[in-house]
Design a protein around this motif. Structure first.
Motif, short mmCIF file in Angstrom:
data_model
loop_
_atom_site.label_atom_id
_atom_site.label_comp_id
_atom_site.label_asym_id
_atom_site.label_seq_id
_atom_site.Cartn_x
_atom_site.Cartn_y
_atom_site.Cartn_z
N CYS A 80 0.83 -1.21 0.00
CA CYS A 80 0.00 0.00 0.00
C CYS A 80 0.86 1.25 0.00
CB CYS A 80 -0.93 0.00 1.21
SG CYS A 80 -2.34 -1.12 1.05
N ILE A 81 1.98 1.19 0.72
CA ILE A 81 2.90 2.34 0.73
C ILE A 81 3.40 2.60 -0.69
CG2 ILE A 81 5.16 3.14 1.51
CD1 ILE A 81 4.63 1.73 4.16
N VAL A 82 3.79 1.51 -1.38
CA VAL A 82 4.30 1.66 -2.74
C VAL A 82 3.19 2.12 -3.68
CG1 VAL A 82 5.32 0.44 -4.70
CG2 VAL A 82 6.08 -0.08 -2.37
N MET A 83 2.01 1.50 -3.57
CA MET A 83 0.91 1.76 -4.51
C MET A 83 0.21 3.09 -4.27
SD MET A 83 0.91 -0.91 -6.48
CE MET A 83 -0.66 -0.89 -7.30
N ILE A 84 0.29 3.61 -3.05
CA ILE A 84 -0.44 4.84 -2.73
C ILE A 84 0.52 6.00 -2.43
CG2 ILE A 84 -2.05 5.93 -1.10
CD1 ILE A 84 -3.41 3.24 -0.76
N VAL A 85 1.44 5.79 -1.50
CA VAL A 85 2.30 6.89 -1.05
C VAL A 85 3.27 7.34 -2.15
CG1 VAL A 85 4.03 7.60 0.64
CG2 VAL A 85 2.10 6.15 1.34
N PHE A 86 3.86 6.39 -2.90
CA PHE A 86 4.80 6.76 -3.96
C PHE A 86 4.13 7.61 -5.04
CE2 PHE A 86 6.95 5.62 -8.03
CZ PHE A 86 8.13 6.29 -7.79
N PRO A 87 2.96 7.21 -5.58
CA PRO A 87 2.28 8.10 -6.53
C PRO A 87 1.88 9.44 -5.93
CG PRO A 87 1.43 5.87 -6.74
CD PRO A 87 2.30 5.90 -5.52
N VAL A 88 1.46 9.44 -4.65
CA VAL A 88 1.10 10.70 -4.00
C VAL A 88 2.29 11.64 -3.94
CG1 VAL A 88 0.49 11.72 -1.77
CG2 VAL A 88 -0.85 9.82 -2.64
N ALA A 89 3.47 11.08 -3.68
CA ALA A 89 4.69 11.90 -3.62
C ALA A 89 4.96 12.54 -4.99
CB ALA A 89 5.88 11.05 -3.19
N ILE A 90 4.75 11.77 -6.07
CA ILE A 90 4.94 12.32 -7.42
C ILE A 90 3.92 13.43 -7.69
CG2 ILE A 90 4.76 11.78 -9.88
CD1 ILE A 90 5.80 8.98 -9.25
N ILE A 91 2.68 13.21 -7.27
CA ILE A 91 1.63 14.21 -7.48
C ILE A 91 1.94 15.50 -6.72
CG2 ILE A 91 -0.81 14.73 -7.02
CD1 ILE A 91 -1.37 11.73 -7.53
N ILE A 92 2.35 15.37 -5.47
CA ILE A 92 2.66 16.55 -4.65
C ILE A 92 3.85 17.32 -5.25
CG2 ILE A 92 3.52 17.33 -2.41
CD1 ILE A 92 1.91 15.05 -1.14
N ALA A 93 4.90 16.58 -5.63
CA ALA A 93 6.08 17.23 -6.21
C ALA A 93 5.73 17.92 -7.52
CB ALA A 93 7.18 16.19 -6.43
#
Length: 313
Positions: A204-217
């Motif tokens: 879930c960290i990979v599938m959710i948090v990683f894309p969220v980090a790309i979106i925020i950046a």
């Protein structure tokens, strides 16, 4: 160890659903069917409009068509079976049907996570590096990014479906949900699922948090670039496009984080069902409405199709 014995596959599962046949629940069920119809028609129309109108054959709209296709598949994974069970009085679902729902549902959720990140990256390139946009987001690159989103989501779906049915279900086979969601099945397992839950949390960290980090950046850079734009019209257009995407991201990730970043022991069946209704039924309906109502190009393409239909061309 994979458990494929008769005990695991001896009988169907029972979906307890979310509606009974009281007048209030009959009304709510009818409302869900209306929402399903709007979501089905809206997403189908979005895919067709983008396919038929040459002016919409750009990376941004191609990615939007992929989002609509994912939403269309998502609602068809859960709602038709729920409606059939409610109308027929049957609440059963076969093991194969349950595994299929888990695979498609989880795959589509994961695919949307990555696709939303790709869409944010697309807006970042378009606004912050407009002169390099055609090379950095060429048709080939855009297609590869979209295909990667589908592939990564499908990989997660296969892992979750196979892992879920590697456990034995030797007690109650009643699932406190309106579709087969693997967290609801893990509660029924007579095996220790704690290790899988830990692996699931990492996924879930990979599938959710990683894309969220790309979106925020991506959007942090976009916002800075928009603020420094000299043209007021350019700022309004950029904010209109980006705000639509951010609304979708907020709805989708808010529900997904609440749903899958909690341990099974902290889950409430009622909470899980209500949140699932939001992102499995409501969000697919809202996405095309948000993009079509706030996007002049989509609205123009829709009106063009209507005019052609009226003139009989």
């Amino acid at each position: 160890m994979m458990v494929w014995g008769n005990q695991t596959f001896s009988s169907d599962f029972i979906l307890l659903g979310i509606f009974d046949h009281s007048p209030t629940h009959t009304f709510l069920f009818t409302l869900v069917l209306i929402i399903f119809a709007v979501a089905f028609l809206g997403n189908s129309a979005m895919v067709l409009l983008i396919y038929l109108d040459p002016h919409l054959h750009t990376p941004m709209y191609f990615l939007l068509s992929q989002l609509s296709l994912m939403d269309l598949t998502l609602i068809c994974t859960t709602v038709p079976k729920m409606a059939f069970n409610y109308l027929s009085g049957s609440r059963s679902i076969s093991v194969a049907g349950c595994a299929t729902q888990i695979f498609f549902y989880t795959s589509l959720l994961g695919s949307e996570c990555f696709l939303l990140a790709v869409m944010a990256y697309d807006r970042y390139i378009a606004i912050c590096h407009p002169l390099r946009y055609t090379s950095l987001m060429s048709s080939k690159i855009c297609g590869l990014l979209a295909a990667s989103s589908w592939l990564l989501g499908s990989t997660d779906g296969i892992i979750d479906a196979v892992a879920t049915f590697s456990f034995s279900y030797c007690g109650s086979r009643e699932i406190a949900h309106f579709f087969c969601d693997f967290p609801s099945l893990l509660i029924l397992s007579c095996n220790d699922t704690s290790t899988f839950e830990e692996v699931l949390f990492i996924c879930c960290i990979v599938m959710i948090v990683f894309p969220v980090a790309i979106i925020i950046a991506s959007y942090a850079r976009v916002i800075l670039a928009v603020i420094h734009m000299a043209s007021g019209e350019g700022r309004r257009k950029a904010f209109a496009t980006c705000s639509s995407h951010l609304m979708v991201v907020g709805m989708y990730y808010g529900a997904a984080l609440f749903m899958y970043m909690r341990p099974t022991s902290d889950r409430s069946p009622t909470q899980d069902k209500m949140v699932s209704v939001f992102y499995a039924i409501l969000t697919p309906m809202l996405n095309p409405l948000i993009y079509s109502l706030r996007n002049k190009e989509v609205a123009r393409a829709f009106m063009k199709v209507l005019r052609k239909a009226k003139s009989g061309e």
